[in-house]
Enzyme design. Sequence first.
Site, PDB file in Angstrom:
ATOM      1  N   ARG A   1       0.804  -1.218   0.000  1.00  0.00           N
ATOM      2  CA  ARG A   1       0.000   0.000   0.000  1.00  0.00           C
ATOM      3  C   ARG A   1       0.845   1.280   0.000  1.00  0.00           C
ATOM      4  O   ARG A   1       0.451   2.291  -0.567  1.00  0.00           O
ATOM      5  CB  ARG A   1      -0.891  -0.014   1.229  1.00  0.00           C
ATOM      6  CG  ARG A   1      -2.245   0.576   0.921  1.00  0.00           C
ATOM      7  CD  ARG A   1      -3.228   0.357   1.953  1.00  0.00           C
ATOM      8  NE  ARG A   1      -2.605   0.102   3.266  1.00  0.00           N
ATOM      9  CZ  ARG A   1      -3.318  -0.169   4.340  1.00  0.00           C
ATOM     10  NH1 ARG A   1      -4.602  -0.209   4.270  1.00  0.00           N
ATOM     11  NH2 ARG A   1      -2.721  -0.401   5.496  1.00  0.00           N
TER      12      ARG A   1
ATOM     13  N   LYS B   1       2.357 -20.250   6.929  1.00  0.00           N
ATOM     14  CA  LYS B   1       1.569 -20.559   8.115  1.00  0.00           C
ATOM     15  C   LYS B   1       1.242 -19.262   8.870  1.00  0.00           C
ATOM     16  O   LYS B   1       2.006 -18.310   8.695  1.00  0.00           O
ATOM     17  CB  LYS B   1       2.324 -21.534   9.013  1.00  0.00           C
ATOM     18  CG  LYS B   1       3.414 -20.872   9.859  1.00  0.00           C
ATOM     19  CD  LYS B   1       3.841 -21.803  10.920  1.00  0.00           C
ATOM     20  CE  LYS B   1       4.405 -21.208  12.042  1.00  0.00           C
ATOM     21  NZ  LYS B   1       4.867 -20.399  12.817  1.00  0.00           N
TER      22      LYS B   1
ATOM     23  N   HIS C   1       8.657 -23.838   6.904  1.00  0.00           N
ATOM     24  CA  HIS C   1      10.070 -23.644   6.571  1.00  0.00           C
ATOM     25  C   HIS C   1      10.960 -24.766   7.098  1.00  0.00           C
ATOM     26  O   HIS C   1      12.069 -24.950   6.630  1.00  0.00           O
ATOM     27  CB  HIS C   1      10.565 -22.254   7.009  1.00  0.00           C
ATOM     28  CG  HIS C   1      10.889 -22.145   8.465  1.00  0.00           C
ATOM     29  ND1 HIS C   1       9.953 -21.875   9.416  1.00  0.00           N
ATOM     30  CD2 HIS C   1      12.055 -22.285   9.129  1.00  0.00           C
ATOM     31  CE1 HIS C   1      10.532 -21.834  10.605  1.00  0.00           C
ATOM     32  NE2 HIS C   1      11.817 -22.082  10.467  1.00  0.00           N
TER      33      HIS C   1
ATOM     34  N   LYS D   1      14.747 -27.215   5.418  1.00  0.00           N
ATOM     35  CA  LYS D   1      16.063 -27.436   6.045  1.00  0.00           C
ATOM     36  C   LYS D   1      16.656 -28.737   5.501  1.00  0.00           C
ATOM     37  O   LYS D   1      15.990 -29.772   5.479  1.00  0.00           O
ATOM     38  CB  LYS D   1      15.922 -27.524   7.571  1.00  0.00           C
ATOM     39  CG  LYS D   1      15.483 -26.204   8.220  1.00  0.00           C
ATOM     40  CD  LYS D   1      15.396 -26.354   9.729  1.00  0.00           C
ATOM     41  CE  LYS D   1      14.662 -25.196  10.379  1.00  0.00           C
ATOM     42  NZ  LYS D   1      15.444 -24.009  10.618  1.00  0.00           N
TER      43      LYS D   1
ATOM     44  N   GLU E   1      14.106 -23.406  21.859  1.00  0.00           N
ATOM     45  CA  GLU E   1      14.659 -22.115  21.438  1.00  0.00           C
ATOM     46  C   GLU E   1      15.212 -21.399  22.658  1.00  0.00           C
ATOM     47  O   GLU E   1      14.676 -21.529  23.765  1.00  0.00           O
ATOM     48  CB  GLU E   1      13.560 -21.270  20.803  1.00  0.00           C
ATOM     49  CG  GLU E   1      13.040 -21.889  19.517  1.00  0.00           C
ATOM     50  CD  GLU E   1      12.072 -20.967  18.824  1.00  0.00           C
ATOM     51  OE1 GLU E   1      12.516 -20.093  18.083  1.00  0.00           O
ATOM     52  OE2 GLU E   1      10.856 -21.112  19.044  1.00  0.00           O
TER      53      GLU E   1
ATOM     54  N   ASP F   1       1.874 -22.359  17.206  1.00  0.00           N
ATOM     55  CA  ASP F   1       3.028 -21.763  16.534  1.00  0.00           C
ATOM     56  C   ASP F   1       4.033 -22.822  16.090  1.00  0.00           C
ATOM     57  O   ASP F   1       4.648 -22.685  15.037  1.00  0.00           O
ATOM     58  CB  ASP F   1       3.702 -20.776  17.508  1.00  0.00           C
ATOM     59  CG  ASP F   1       4.842 -20.001  16.852  1.00  0.00           C
ATOM     60  OD1 ASP F   1       4.643 -19.528  15.717  1.00  0.00           O
ATOM     61  OD2 ASP F   1       5.920 -19.883  17.466  1.00  0.00           O
TER      62      ASP F   1
ATOM     63  N   HIS G   1       5.745 -27.454  12.572  1.00  0.00           N
ATOM     64  CA  HIS G   1       7.113 -27.984  12.518  1.00  0.00           C
ATOM     65  C   HIS G   1       7.272 -29.344  13.222  1.00  0.00           C
ATOM     66  O   HIS G   1       7.842 -30.273  12.670  1.00  0.00           O
ATOM     67  CB  HIS G   1       8.097 -26.990  13.147  1.00  0.00           C
ATOM     68  CG  HIS G   1       7.947 -25.585  12.631  1.00  0.00           C
ATOM     69  ND1 HIS G   1       7.634 -25.292  11.322  1.00  0.00           N
ATOM     70  CD2 HIS G   1       8.084 -24.384  13.242  1.00  0.00           C
ATOM     71  CE1 HIS G   1       7.572 -23.984  11.166  1.00  0.00           C
ATOM     72  NE2 HIS G   1       7.837 -23.406  12.309  1.00  0.00           N
TER      73      HIS G   1
ATOM     74  N   LYS H   1      19.302 -23.484  22.096  1.00  0.00           N
ATOM     75  CA  LYS H   1      18.566 -23.602  20.829  1.00  0.00           C
ATOM     76  C   LYS H   1      18.982 -24.918  20.204  1.00  0.00           C
ATOM     77  O   LYS H   1      20.174 -25.178  20.009  1.00  0.00           O
ATOM     78  CB  LYS H   1      18.927 -22.455  19.895  1.00  0.00           C
ATOM     79  CG  LYS H   1      18.233 -22.589  18.536  1.00  0.00           C
ATOM     80  CD  LYS H   1      18.242 -21.303  17.754  1.00  0.00           C
ATOM     81  CE  LYS H   1      17.608 -21.459  16.375  1.00  0.00           C
ATOM     82  NZ  LYS H   1      16.168 -21.646  16.388  1.00  0.00           N
TER      83      LYS H   1
END
Length: 521
Positions: free
Chosen positions: A65, A175, A205, A209, A243, A262, A267, A372
């Site tokens: 926009r 997603k 995603h 990997k 994480e 999430d 995943h 992680k």
Amino acid sequence: MEFSEHLDELMICRLDSTKKEVEPCTVVIFGASGDLTARKLIPAFFHLFQDKVAPDPIRIIGVARREKDHESWREELWEACCRFSRTQPVERQDWEKFAQNIFYCQGDYGSDFATFERLKSMVGEAEDERLRNNILFYLATKPSQFLDVTAHLDESGLLLRDPDPPFWRRVVVEKPIGHDLASASALNQGLTKHAHEKQIYRIDHYLGKETVQNILMFRFSNSVFEQLWNRQAIDHVQITVSEDMGVGGRGGYYEEAGALRDMVQNHLLQVLALVAMEPPVSLEAESIRDEKVKALRSIRPLSLAPIETQVVRGQYVGGKVHGEKRIAYRDEDRVAEDSNVETYVGMKLYIDNWRWSNAPFYLRTGKNMKAKCSEVRIQFRSTPNVLFAAQCGTKLDNNALTLRLQPNEGISLRFNGKIPGSTMQIRPVRMDFRYDSEFGAYTPEAYERLLLEAMAGDATLFIRGDEVEAAWSIVDSIREGWSDQPLTEREFYKAGSWGPDAADDLTARQGHNWREPEGGK
Ligand code: BG6
């Protein structure tokens, strides 16, 4: 030539012959001013261009926009690339060459149909007919806009259901696909009114990997492991996606999503499906996706036992991660001070099929955890241990195979060996394969691979509508089980730990325990 060199040659020939042909095309990105475009999409296209694997020619048209022209958008993207590119420093000369292919189309794509007319005439300006007819529409928009944009694309004649062969039109969506089964099915139905299912590419995603793709190769190309991949040899499986960061600036989104939506819905269940699925009849996208759906549908309904014996949620309170202070989730920006949203989920699932009957799959994911790390640990059954019990005690460590998805990508096998010396002592040792030492530092971003596959028309790494729905029905049953119960004391965990105490009960009930991941950092 040595025999081994000859073998290498054969392998390389085989791989080269399967290289994807990517036809010249136009990529239209809706949400051109957004974060995803700047952080992931443009750097990924730029790397593909630098590595000379992007279609040649390619055109990228961004739609958003905000008032700007081609030049100012290019400058914005240059700055984004300088910040987010995985190859630093970014060469201005390379960028200039790439940026000639980038154009901006200003307009509101939510409600203003004129934007689509303008876009259509921009697409039609290309001299090369392949750029006019092969089009990838990337919806980097709010999920609530997926349907409207797709409908407008259809109405404007940009998204043809049956383009003249050999040309193609495809739509990529990110997603979340819905927020529960009902909304995901409604969205899938809506999208397939305007496009064939085979034109819709739903991104997760994790499937981009390398290490996640390697799960299939590893399982089905190694007879040693293929024969052991079942309940007779495997005691249980642990999938960890932890994480070391909190929710950061995404508190608003996270309050709606939570870790279950999430991370688990997509995943973790995708990784589980790859680990658990039966061999596909071929490497065609549909064959692989058929098997993944079957695995997801074989998960034992969670309604059969009390939810707390199968799923544990958690939320982080203040603590330290890698020595750095972290605030509690409830103190994060745009998070309610009495929020009950889960930042951790641990679960025990059973896959009720012939291969996996009664072998638990433990899954866990969380924010602000100790490290992680994404990995799959296959824990094998124990030996009878009648020989060494007298000398070494009754407890011998079980063999374990760990697929380290990230970081320290690799695979290790843990087995028992004799400690050198005159005494009879056994301890676990490891055989270790590391991607970096074997293949060098080849680290393309997941998005590079996914964009290339979408342009090449290979849907293997994308999620089919029925897979999304199968995953939602698992997630929905967990949410129903939780109902609106507030979190209890044992469900809070300190930032920098491996999750709430309640998660230990999940594994302990079966005489198991969560294993410290190998690859975390
Ligand atoms: C995203 C989630 O899908 O995956 C994020 O929305 C999460 O919350 C991210 O941080 C993790 O991805 P990766 O590749 O860093 O493991």
